[in-house]
Design an enzyme around this catalytic site. Structure first.
Site, PDB file in Angstrom:
ATOM      1  N   ASP A   1      -9.615  -4.868  -5.915  1.00 40.03           N
ATOM      2  CA  ASP A   1      -9.159  -4.138  -4.730  1.00 40.03           C
ATOM      3  C   ASP A   1      -9.913  -2.816  -4.663  1.00 40.03           C
ATOM      4  O   ASP A   1      -9.773  -1.966  -5.541  1.00 40.03           O
ATOM      5  CB  ASP A   1      -7.648  -3.905  -4.819  1.00 40.03           C
ATOM      6  CG  ASP A   1      -7.062  -3.218  -3.588  1.00 40.03           C
ATOM      7  OD1 ASP A   1      -7.834  -2.680  -2.775  1.00 40.03           O
ATOM      8  OD2 ASP A   1      -5.826  -3.221  -3.455  1.00 40.03           O
TER       9      ASP A   1
ATOM     10  N   SER B   1       0.834  -1.200   0.000  1.00 38.93           N
ATOM     11  CA  SER B   1       0.000   0.000   0.000  1.00 38.93           C
ATOM     12  C   SER B   1       0.875   1.260   0.000  1.00 38.93           C
ATOM     13  O   SER B   1       1.705   1.436  -0.879  1.00 38.93           O
ATOM     14  CB  SER B   1      -0.960  -0.054   1.198  1.00 38.93           C
ATOM     15  OG  SER B   1      -2.030   0.835   1.058  1.00 38.93           O
TER      16      SER B   1
ATOM     17  N   HIS C   1      -7.433  -5.815  -0.358  1.00 38.89           N
ATOM     18  CA  HIS C   1      -6.186  -5.050  -0.369  1.00 38.89           C
ATOM     19  C   HIS C   1      -5.063  -5.739   0.392  1.00 38.89           C
ATOM     20  O   HIS C   1      -3.966  -5.213   0.460  1.00 38.89           O
ATOM     21  CB  HIS C   1      -6.479  -3.677   0.265  1.00 38.89           C
ATOM     22  CG  HIS C   1      -5.432  -2.644   0.052  1.00 38.89           C
ATOM     23  ND1 HIS C   1      -4.970  -2.277  -1.193  1.00 38.89           N
ATOM     24  CD2 HIS C   1      -4.742  -1.878   0.948  1.00 38.89           C
ATOM     25  CE1 HIS C   1      -4.048  -1.330  -1.066  1.00 38.89           C
ATOM     26  NE2 HIS C   1      -3.891  -1.073   0.224  1.00 38.89           N
TER      27      HIS C   1
END
Length: 285
Positions: A231, A110, A261
């Site tokens: 996602d 991320s 995610h």
């Protein structure tokens, strides 16, 4: 032994960031795993034991993590320093230098994906490959870019965090982790709840308002971009956008067995297959 002030500051990285090193590194590679927003190093628990059989593995906690709060209850998160990814990139470089590591395989989940990109531009000697897991250079859509969110949606997220962070965190966990895996949803929810609300709000602004697209064309380190089949945070188009913009060689891998995610929680075996090819201990043929 007398430790000079500058040296003392340097020695503080691994302690402050709870850095841990496991595995022998007999394969010659060092893999550094960096968690994302609201997480801590425990999000890698399913894959660390396997990776450690093949290489040296480093895990750590970013300053915003609830796990980074020391016994005095004070968070090391500085909202000024971390108002951009530059502060995190500086910490990452400091940690790698302190551990005397170079040419690592950096796996950034991320927000950590872009932190790794920034650090690699500043210090390319520290990185052999970047693995960008669910990473995004920008979350807000523009006329010619699909980031996944309209500006009004991001503003609503920020407002919800500001008004009742813990309620938002519990709901957010169900959105970003595949709900077919309830224990993993619960794991993220608990990790998010350990992050202090007065940390979560400025951090969310740093992350969701970020725009690091210009960094991509300066990344010369080879990259492997990993996404899941669906996602809600980062649409697959972002991965292909990054592949197109990154200066170094790059590939996109889609893990189709899970949504969400956090494939390191919900599809760790499939993620290990990809990482095994990247690192060199798995031959899919």
């Amino acid at each position: 032994m007398i430790i000079e002030e500058g040296e003392a500051r340097l020695l503080a990285y691994s302690s402050a960031m709870n850095a841990k090193t496991v595995g022998s590194g007999s394969g010659g590679e060092t893999v550094v795993l960096a968690h994302g927003f609201g997480g801590d190093q425990s999000v890698w628990d399913k894959i660390v034991p396997y990776l450690a059989r093949h290489c040296q593995v480093v895990v750590f906690d970013w300053a915003f993590s609830g796990a980074a709060v020391k016994d005095d209850g004070v968070s090391p998160f500085d909202p000024v320093k971390y108002s951009s990814y530059e502060g995190f990139a500086s910490d990452l470089i400091g940690l790698l230098d302190e551990l005397n590591l170079k040419a690592v395989v950096f796996v950034g989940h991320s927000m950590s994906g872009m932190i790794g990109c920034i650090a690699s531009v500043k210090r390319p000697d520290l990185f052999n490959r970047l693995v960008l897991l669910g990473a995004s250079p920008r979350y807000i859509n523009t006329e010619d870019y699909e980031g996944g969110f309209e500006k009004s949606e991001i503003e609503q997220i920020i407002s919800n965090i500001d008004s009742n962070y813990y309620n938002w965190a519990a709901h957010f966990a169900t959105l970003v982790v595949d709900t077919a895996d309830p224990p993993s949803v619960d794991k993220l929810a608990k990790s998010l709840s350990r992050m202090k609300p007065d940390v979560a709000l400025p951090l969310a602004k740093t992350v969701f308002y970020s725009d690091e697209r210009d960094v991509l064309e300066r990344v010369t380190i080879p990259c492997t971009i990993i996404q899941t089949s669906s996602d809600v945070v980062v649409p697959n188009s972002v991965g292909f956008y990054m592949q197109k913009k990154i200066k170094g060689s790059s590939t996109v891998e889609i893990i189709s067995s899970t949504n969400g995610h956090f494939p390191q929680l919900t599809a760790h075996l499939e993620l290990l297959d990809v990482l095994g090819v990247v690192i060199g201990f798995y031959d899919p043929s």
